[in-house]
Motif scaffolding. Structure first.
Motif, short mmCIF file in Angstrom:
data_model
loop_
_atom_site.label_atom_id
_atom_site.label_comp_id
_atom_site.label_asym_id
_atom_site.label_seq_id
_atom_site.Cartn_x
_atom_site.Cartn_y
_atom_site.Cartn_z
N ALA A 79 0.83 -1.20 0.00
CA ALA A 79 0.00 0.00 0.00
C ALA A 79 0.87 1.25 0.00
O ALA A 79 0.57 2.23 -0.71
CB ALA A 79 -0.93 -0.01 1.21
N ASP A 80 1.95 1.22 0.79
CA ASP A 80 2.86 2.38 0.83
C ASP A 80 3.51 2.60 -0.53
O ASP A 80 3.68 3.74 -0.98
CB ASP A 80 3.93 2.18 1.90
CG ASP A 80 3.38 2.33 3.31
OD1 ASP A 80 2.27 2.88 3.46
OD2 ASP A 80 4.06 1.88 4.26
N MET A 81 3.90 1.51 -1.19
CA MET A 81 4.52 1.63 -2.51
C MET A 81 3.54 2.21 -3.52
O MET A 81 3.90 3.08 -4.33
CB MET A 81 5.02 0.27 -2.97
CG MET A 81 6.22 -0.25 -2.20
SD MET A 81 6.70 -1.91 -2.74
CE MET A 81 7.10 -1.61 -4.45
N ALA A 82 2.30 1.73 -3.47
CA ALA A 82 1.29 2.25 -4.40
C ALA A 82 1.05 3.73 -4.16
O ALA A 82 0.92 4.52 -5.10
CB ALA A 82 -0.01 1.47 -4.24
N GLU A 83 1.01 4.13 -2.87
CA GLU A 83 0.80 5.54 -2.55
C GLU A 83 1.97 6.39 -3.02
O GLU A 83 1.79 7.49 -3.55
CB GLU A 83 0.60 5.71 -1.05
CG GLU A 83 0.32 7.13 -0.62
CD GLU A 83 0.09 7.26 0.88
OE1 GLU A 83 -0.05 8.40 1.35
OE2 GLU A 83 0.05 6.23 1.57
N ALA A 84 3.19 5.88 -2.83
CA ALA A 84 4.38 6.62 -3.27
C ALA A 84 4.36 6.82 -4.78
O ALA A 84 4.68 7.91 -5.29
CB ALA A 84 5.64 5.88 -2.85
N GLU A 85 3.99 5.78 -5.53
CA GLU A 85 3.93 5.90 -6.99
C GLU A 85 2.87 6.91 -7.41
O GLU A 85 3.07 7.68 -8.35
CB GLU A 85 3.64 4.53 -7.60
CG GLU A 85 4.81 3.56 -7.51
CD GLU A 85 4.49 2.23 -8.16
OE1 GLU A 85 3.31 1.99 -8.46
OE2 GLU A 85 5.43 1.44 -8.36
N GLN A 86 1.73 6.91 -6.71
CA GLN A 86 0.67 7.86 -7.03
C GLN A 86 1.12 9.30 -6.78
O GLN A 86 0.82 10.21 -7.55
CB GLN A 86 -0.58 7.56 -6.21
CG GLN A 86 -1.28 6.27 -6.62
CD GLN A 86 -2.39 5.89 -5.68
OE1 GLN A 86 -2.67 6.59 -4.71
NE2 GLN A 86 -3.05 4.77 -5.95
N GLU A 87 1.86 9.50 -5.67
CA GLU A 87 2.34 10.85 -5.35
C GLU A 87 3.34 11.34 -6.39
O GLU A 87 3.31 12.49 -6.81
CB GLU A 87 2.97 10.86 -3.97
CG GLU A 87 1.96 10.72 -2.83
CD GLU A 87 2.64 10.72 -1.48
OE1 GLU A 87 3.88 10.74 -1.43
OE2 GLU A 87 1.91 10.71 -0.46
N VAL A 88 4.24 10.44 -6.81
CA VAL A 88 5.23 10.83 -7.82
C VAL A 88 4.54 11.11 -9.15
O VAL A 88 4.85 12.09 -9.84
CB VAL A 88 6.29 9.73 -8.00
CG1 VAL A 88 7.19 10.03 -9.18
CG2 VAL A 88 7.13 9.62 -6.73
N ALA A 89 3.58 10.25 -9.52
CA ALA A 89 2.86 10.47 -10.76
C ALA A 89 2.07 11.77 -10.72
O ALA A 89 2.02 12.53 -11.69
CB ALA A 89 1.92 9.30 -11.04
N ALA A 90 1.49 12.07 -9.55
CA ALA A 90 0.76 13.33 -9.41
C ALA A 90 1.70 14.51 -9.51
O ALA A 90 1.34 15.58 -9.98
CB ALA A 90 0.02 13.35 -8.07
N GLY A 91 2.96 14.30 -9.08
CA GLY A 91 3.94 15.38 -9.14
C GLY A 91 4.29 15.77 -10.55
O GLY A 91 4.81 16.85 -10.79
N SER A 92 4.02 14.89 -11.52
CA SER A 92 4.28 15.24 -12.91
C SER A 92 3.24 16.20 -13.46
O SER A 92 3.42 16.80 -14.50
CB SER A 92 4.32 13.98 -13.77
OG SER A 92 3.05 13.34 -13.78
N THR A 93 2.12 16.34 -12.74
CA THR A 93 1.11 17.32 -13.11
C THR A 93 1.56 18.68 -12.60
O THR A 93 1.91 18.81 -11.43
CB THR A 93 -0.25 16.95 -12.49
OG1 THR A 93 -0.65 15.68 -12.98
CG2 THR A 93 -1.30 17.99 -12.84
N PRO A 94 1.57 19.70 -13.45
CA PRO A 94 2.05 21.01 -12.99
C PRO A 94 1.24 21.52 -11.80
O PRO A 94 0.04 21.76 -11.91
CB PRO A 94 1.87 21.90 -14.22
CG PRO A 94 1.89 20.95 -15.38
CD PRO A 94 1.22 19.71 -14.88
N ARG A 95 1.89 21.68 -10.68
CA ARG A 95 1.24 22.23 -9.50
C ARG A 95 2.30 22.82 -8.58
O ARG A 95 3.46 22.44 -8.62
CB ARG A 95 0.42 21.18 -8.76
CG ARG A 95 1.22 20.00 -8.21
CD ARG A 95 0.44 19.26 -7.12
NE ARG A 95 -0.89 18.91 -7.54
CZ ARG A 95 -1.22 17.77 -8.11
NH1 ARG A 95 -0.29 16.86 -8.34
NH2 ARG A 95 -2.46 17.52 -8.46
#
Length: 301
Positions: A79-95
């Motif tokens: 679950a932690d790995m999935a969350e980390a991947e989601q956060e990194v992927a979200a980081g590719s969205t300009p914000r």
């Protein structure tokens, strides 16, 4: 087998699927593996850990106490790995925040009108905009992007060209009606030439004579200014002659508010506008998005 050779995350996922399915066959179908491969992988895990994780019968699998503990830890880690991947992927969205430092004229005429469109396109980017004609140090001012006119300085800086425009001498029709139209560079001795007060812009005005030679006319006037927009406003008010990039006064010339002068003596000098930013191996998506937007949307020259 070294730890580097073991796909721990893959093993954990296989084990978790086995527990969820209750048998090797169900886990194998979900993972696109054979039941034999799944069984052997779990057996290797048990051998490496030195503990039995599953009690096997002909009909079902049951977790041992050690297997129950390990399964709970596997679920947390996956679950932690999935969350980390989601956060990194979200980081590719300009914000996030983007600090932009621009000269006053470029900011007023070309940057600020684009802010509504930029914000609509990237609603999660927070813009922090400062307008000044003073040359700033990006590190000292904590600016992500500086929009500047003229030659680039700083070996550690990168730049994206936004446009260019030639330099023109202008005055208002009212000023020219009162003081006459300068026909040659020598006539400037009888006119009020406005100058900039910052060091990089203090200097004579260059002109090219019909024979191709170049001359420079010292700036003679009763005022120095710290930004181009103030000079433009004084030129519009009839205070004197100003020397601007065409992108700064093109609308005024088109509307007849300012008149270009001494065009036959122009050197053809061009001012280039860049978006300047710090270099690095990876540029944050928020900064890349803004630079790409400015390069695409700014109409300079």
């Amino acid at each position: 087998m070294s730890r580097l050779e073991i796909n721990r995350a893959g093993e954990m996922e296989v084990f978790a699927r086995v527990v969820e399915a209750g048998n090797f066959s169900g886990a194998a179908r979900a993972l696109n593996m054979t039941p034999s491969a799944v069984s052997k992988l779990v057996a290797r895990m048990e051998a490496r850990l030195g503990a039995r994780l599953l009690n096997r019968t002909t009909r079902q699998l049951r977790l041992t106490p050690e297997g129950d503990l390990f399964h709970e830890r596997c679920r947390r880690i996956l679950a932690d790995m999935a969350e980390a991947e989601q956060e990194v992927a979200a980081g590719s969205t300009p914000r996030g925040p983007v600090r932009i430092n621009s000269s006053v004229p470029l900011g007023m005429l070309h940057l600020l009108p684009l802010v509504p469109k930029l914000s609509a396109l990237y609603p999660e980017i927070q813009l922090d905009i400062t307008l000044t004609d003073m040359v700033v140090d990006l590190m000292q001012e904590r600016a992500d992007i500086a929009i500047r006119v003229g030659p680039l300085k700083g070996a550690n800086l990168l730049a994206r060209k936004l446009g260019e425009g030639r330099v023109v001498v202008v005055a208002s029709p009212d000023y020219l009606a009162r003081h006459g139209i300068p026909r040659t560079p020598d006539d400037l001795a009888h006119h009020n030439m406005m100058a900039f007060g910052f060091v990089r812009s203090v200097g004579p005005w260059p002109f090219r004579l019909p024979d191709g030679s170049r001359i420079e006319v010292p700036v003679r006037g009763n005022i120095r200014l710290g930004d181009g927009e103030s000079m433009r406003h004084l030129a519009l008010a009839g205070h004197g002659l100003a020397r601007h990039g065409l992108f700064h006064v093109a609308a005024d010339i088109a509307a007849g508010r300012l008149v270009p002068l001494l065009e036959d003596y122009s050197t053809g000098e061009v001012e280039v506008v860049h978006a300047v930013f710090q270099g690095g191996p990876v540029m944050p998506p928020r900064i890349r998005a803004v630079i790409d937007f400015l390069a695409r949307e700014m109409r300079i020259g």
